[in-house]
Each structure stands twice: as structure tokens, then as C-alpha cells.
Scaffold this motif. Structure first.
Motif, PDB file in Angstrom:
ATOM      1  N   SER A   1      48.751  46.311  20.113  1.00 35.32           N
ATOM      2  CA  SER A   1      47.581  46.792  19.374  1.00 35.32           C
ATOM      3  C   SER A   1      46.706  47.619  20.309  1.00 35.32           C
ATOM      4  O   SER A   1      46.829  47.553  21.541  1.00 35.32           O
TER       5      SER A   1
ATOM      6  N   GLY B   1      50.987  39.376  17.117  1.00 38.74           N
ATOM      7  CA  GLY B   1      49.680  39.279  16.466  1.00 38.74           C
ATOM      8  C   GLY B   1      48.509  39.274  17.418  1.00 38.74           C
ATOM      9  O   GLY B   1      47.352  39.124  16.996  1.00 38.74           O
ATOM     10  N   TYR B   2      48.758  39.466  18.734  1.00 32.13           N
ATOM     11  CA  TYR B   2      47.660  39.416  19.724  1.00 32.13           C
ATOM     12  C   TYR B   2      46.841  40.692  19.660  1.00 32.13           C
ATOM     13  O   TYR B   2      47.383  41.797  19.601  1.00 32.13           O
TER      14      TYR B   2
ATOM     15  N   ALA C   1      44.409  39.585  17.349  1.00 31.88           N
ATOM     16  CA  ALA C   1      43.738  39.283  16.084  1.00 31.88           C
ATOM     17  C   ALA C   1      44.110  37.924  15.525  1.00 31.88           C
ATOM     18  O   ALA C   1      43.243  37.140  15.113  1.00 31.88           O
ATOM     19  N   THR C   2      45.420  37.610  15.502  1.00 33.40           N
ATOM     20  CA  THR C   2      45.853  36.374  14.840  1.00 33.40           C
ATOM     21  C   THR C   2      46.537  35.386  15.766  1.00 33.40           C
ATOM     22  O   THR C   2      46.701  34.215  15.410  1.00 33.40           O
ATOM     23  N   GLU C   3      46.934  35.818  16.923  1.00 37.62           N
ATOM     24  CA  GLU C   3      47.615  34.925  17.862  1.00 37.62           C
ATOM     25  C   GLU C   3      47.052  35.105  19.277  1.00 37.62           C
ATOM     26  O   GLU C   3      46.637  36.195  19.652  1.00 37.62           O
TER      27      GLU C   3
ATOM     28  N   ALA D   1      39.527  33.109  20.936  1.00 36.56           N
ATOM     29  CA  ALA D   1      40.412  33.317  19.792  1.00 36.56           C
ATOM     30  C   ALA D   1      39.903  34.457  18.910  1.00 36.56           C
ATOM     31  O   ALA D   1      38.718  34.535  18.588  1.00 36.56           O
ATOM     32  N   GLY D   2      40.821  35.360  18.550  1.00 39.84           N
ATOM     33  CA  GLY D   2      40.475  36.488  17.696  1.00 39.84           C
ATOM     34  C   GLY D   2      40.087  37.734  18.461  1.00 39.84           C
ATOM     35  O   GLY D   2      39.912  38.799  17.869  1.00 39.84           O
ATOM     36  N   SER D   3      39.943  37.614  19.787  1.00 39.53           N
ATOM     37  CA  SER D   3      39.611  38.776  20.621  1.00 39.53           C
ATOM     38  C   SER D   3      40.427  38.713  21.906  1.00 39.53           C
ATOM     39  O   SER D   3      41.109  37.715  22.173  1.00 39.53           O
TER      40      SER D   3
END
Length: 296
Positions: A4, A56-57, A59-61, A91-93
Motif C-alpha cells: 500500500s 492488508g497492512y 489498514a486491516t492487518e 493497529a490500523g496505521s
């Protein structure tokens, strides 16, 4: 799957922060984490963080982090909890910097190792005889080295270049020159310094002149000094020329000096103890300047 944008930006930032301790091969990341030695000379254990970033890193993992000790006896189970908690807090960032800093803080608290021994360098023992950390003495050390090395044109040229350096750079360069000295040159250098100290010790004690009995040519009162007057601190030499009788004298035997003349445009007026200590029948007709080219 490509990283990402947030993960790519994080890796770029980590590379700038960790430098050579950052290794990314396109799929896995290795971060070397170790606190710097403390002010008391103790060093700390270090670890490698072996990181994989899931699709998913961030945002989700979260990241997958394994710990590989480099040195030191560490409680890895406790350190794994530190990594897990730091990742959960982010988590989430993006989380890698927070994880690495949490590991560094833990190592600083629990990974302290033995003190780093002082390096043994026999070549720099000569610094005990010469204070290369004193700006006031650096010039004298260069003069002494020039005398000892006067037959070596290349090294003398380098010493003259060192004289023009700034204070910090000059100290480093002088230490390097001291390390290059042969045993004979060191002995000569230390010997010359000892001789200088002995000469200073046997110098005649400072004289104390009586108040001046004459004035300068401008009518100012003269002040008695037993060494070079402070006005002349930027001048070289240990002698002056009496502006009354025209004879040369040495500051260590005393001098009468007009501070006002020097303050008013740098005019120089000095009188030897004989002339300045005797009352004159009239105002002196001495010069307002010393002999041309005479160093003070």
C-alpha cells in the motif's frame, strides 16, 4: 500483491532513519535495533527484527515480526510481548517505527551489557606531556614541533598549514602529528618542553617599579608594568624601545607605558625604568612611536 502507499512511505522513512541497519529485499524487512552506549561506557544487547508485511497492512492487518538476538542474554518471551503490544497500539496505521522504538527502550532497560574497555594506544602517550586540549598552548606546541622537525620540509609545511586551522580541526591534526613522531623526535620534543619549563623557573622574579616620574609627550601619566602591557597582547616579541633614550629594553625588567596614548588611536609610548623613574626638568621630547619595524 504490491504494498500500500502507506507501507511504501513507511519503508522509505525507516530506511532514512536506520540507514545501514535497514535491509529490505522486496518481500521481507530486517531491522537491526540496538541502543547506543551510555555516558558511562556500557553497551547494550542488539536484536534483528525479521518483518513480513501481509497484504492488508496496515489498514486491516498488523506486521508479522520475529526476533533474532544478536548478542546478550535476553528474555525473548518478554520481548515478544513488547512487540505484540506495540503493534496492537498502532493497529490500523503503520506500526514498524513504534515497534522498533519499543524494542529499543526495552533493551535499554533490560539489555545492558559490560562496559566498553578504553582502547590502549601507546602511540598517544606523548599527549600526557603536551596539552593538546588547550587552545592557548596549541601555538606553542606547533612552534616546538617546527623546531624538532626543522630538517623535514614536508612536515614543517604541514605544521604551518595546521597553524591556520580552526581550533577543533587543529587539535585533531596535532594529535595525528604527535603519533607520527619517532622515539628520538618524541624525546627531543619532551626535552625541549622541559627545558622551556626550567628556563621559566629560573627567570628573575617580577620587578615592581616605583610610580613614574615623567609624563609621555602628550602629557599623560605613565603606568608601570613588570611584563608586556596588556595593550600589546597581540604583538610579538619580549622587547620594546624606550621613547626617551632610544635604547631597547625587555619587558621582564619593567617598563613605563602610556595606556591613554594607545587607546587614542594606537599610539605607542614607552619608557625604560631609568628614564621613567627619574624626574625630568621638563616634558620629555621622546617619540610617540617606537622604532619602525620593532616587534613588541
Amino acid at each position: 500483491m504490491p504494498l500500500s502507499e502507506e507501507a511504501s512511505d513507511e519503508l522509505e522513512a525507516l530506511e532514512g532513519i536506520f540507514g545501514s541497519d535497514f535491509h529490505w529485499d522486496g518481500s521481507k524487512l530486517n531491522l537491526n535495533v540496538a541502543p547506543e552506549e551510555d555516558s558511562e561506557g556500557f553497551r547494550y544487547a542488539s536484536v534483528q527484527l525479521l518483518v513480513e508485511l501481509p497484504d492488508g497492512y496496515p489498514a486491516t492487518e498488523g506486521p508479522s515480526v520475529q526476533i533474532q538476538p544478536e548478542e546478550g542474554d535476553l528474555d525473548l518471551s518478554q520481548l515478544h510481548d513488547v512487540v505484540k503490544n506495540a503493534a496492537a497500539d498502532a493497529a490500523g496505521s503503520v506500526a514498524l517505527f513504534m515497534v522498533a522504538e519499543a524494542v529499543r527502550d526495552w533493551l535499554r532497560e533490560f539489555g545492558r551489557m559490560e562496559r566498553i574497555p578504553e582502547p590502549e594506544d601507546k602511540d598517544i602517550g606523548i599527549e600526557d606531556d603536551f596539552d593538546v586540549d588547550s587552545e592557548d598552548l596549541d601555538g606553542e606546541l606547533i612552534d616546538a614541533l617546527l623546531e624538532v622537525l626543522k630538517g623535514d620540509a614536508a612536515r614543517c609545511k604541514e605544521l604551518k598549514r595546521i597553524r591556520r586551522m580552526g581550533a577543533v580541526e587543529q587539535k585533531v591534526a596535532l594529535r595525528a602529528q604527535l603519533k607520527m613522531l619517532s622515539p628520538e623526535e618524541r624525546e627531543a620534543l619532551v626535552g625541549s618542553d622541559s627545558e622551556s619549563d626550567q628556563e621559566e623557573e629560573v627567570q628573575a622574579p617580577s620587578v615592581k617599579l616605583a610610580p613614574a616620574q615623567i609624563e609621555c609627550s602628550a602629557g599623560h601619566e605613565l603606568t608601570a608594568f613588570s611584563a608586556r602591557p596588556p595593550d600589546y597582547r597581540k604583538f610579538d616579541g619580549d622587547e620594546y624601545t624606550c621613547d626617551v633614550c632610544g635604547q631597547d629594553g625587555e619587558y621582564r625588567y619593567g617598563v613605563y607605558h602610556c595606556t591613554k596614548c594607545f587607546q587614542q588611536g594606537g599610539r605607542q609610548f614607552d619608557a625604560c625604568p631609568s628614564c621613567g623613574g627619574q624626574r625630568s626638568s621638563g616634558k620629555t621630547k621622546g617619540k610617540a612611536k617606537a622604532k619602525a619595524g620593532k616587534k613588541r
